[in-house]
Design an enzyme around this catalytic site. Structure first.
Site: not given
Length: 182
Positions: A20, A61, A130, A141
């Site tokens: 991130k 998200y 993540h 994803e």
């Protein structure tokens, strides 16, 4: 660096791993995390740096929209560069999740102090990494971050070669590739 994977009995599993913006902002931390991936026997299938627009973050998200942390998460994930990986190894999803540690940094520091989030996480939102939580979410994803990558094709054509042959690590591209002998 040449790695001999030998003949592994289990099929390699793919997972998505994201470093991130809080970690990418610190080059030494980013390098430490990359090294942690390598030291834990993950094969790096793909790696890329990217920056999300707000709408990318909202879309990724979307399952959390309406939750109290949604806006904070969306803003954070679109606040700067991040690095996305497709990682492979036996049981990659569970191994990456174990390496990351609990989502909540405070809990990670007390229950799993050697994990990534315990060592590098700042808050529950700025928790450094993540990772996919299931095979289904990993496929979804991976496609979101790497739309040009075909999971099924890789599993059919390349996975057996990665699993049974020799691979080398390309330091420039920061990924593993099949060696010339494979």
């Amino acid at each position: 660096m040449l790695l001999t994977t030998g003949r592994l009995s289990k099929v390699l599993q793919l997972t998505l791993a994201v470093i991130k913006p809080d970690a990418v902002a610190h080059p030494l931390m980013l390098e430490a995390l990359h090294q942690t991936i390598l030291e834990n026997n993950f094969v790096i299938v793909r790696c890329k740096d990217l920056v999300w627009r707000r709408q990318d973050s909202q879309k990724f998200y979307s399952e959390h929209s309406g939750r109290f942390f949604f806006q904070r998460l969306v803003e954070f994930m679109s606040s700067g560069p991040m690095r996305a990986y497709i990682l492979a190894r036996e049981d990659a999803i569970s191994h990456w999740r174990e390496l990351m540690g609990p989502t909540k940094v405070f809990r990670a520091r007390y229950t799993s102090p050697s994990t990534i989030r315990a060592r590098f996480g700042l808050t529950d939102t700025r928790n450094t990494t993540h990772g996919s939580d299931s095979v289904e979410s990993a496929q979804r994803e991976i496609i979101f971050f790497f739309p040009e990558f075909c999971v099924e094709e890789w599993m059919e054509k390349e996975e057996p070669l990665f699993r049974t042959g020799q691979i080398c690590y390309d330091h420039e591209k920061q990924i593993h590739t099949l060696s010339a002998q494979s």
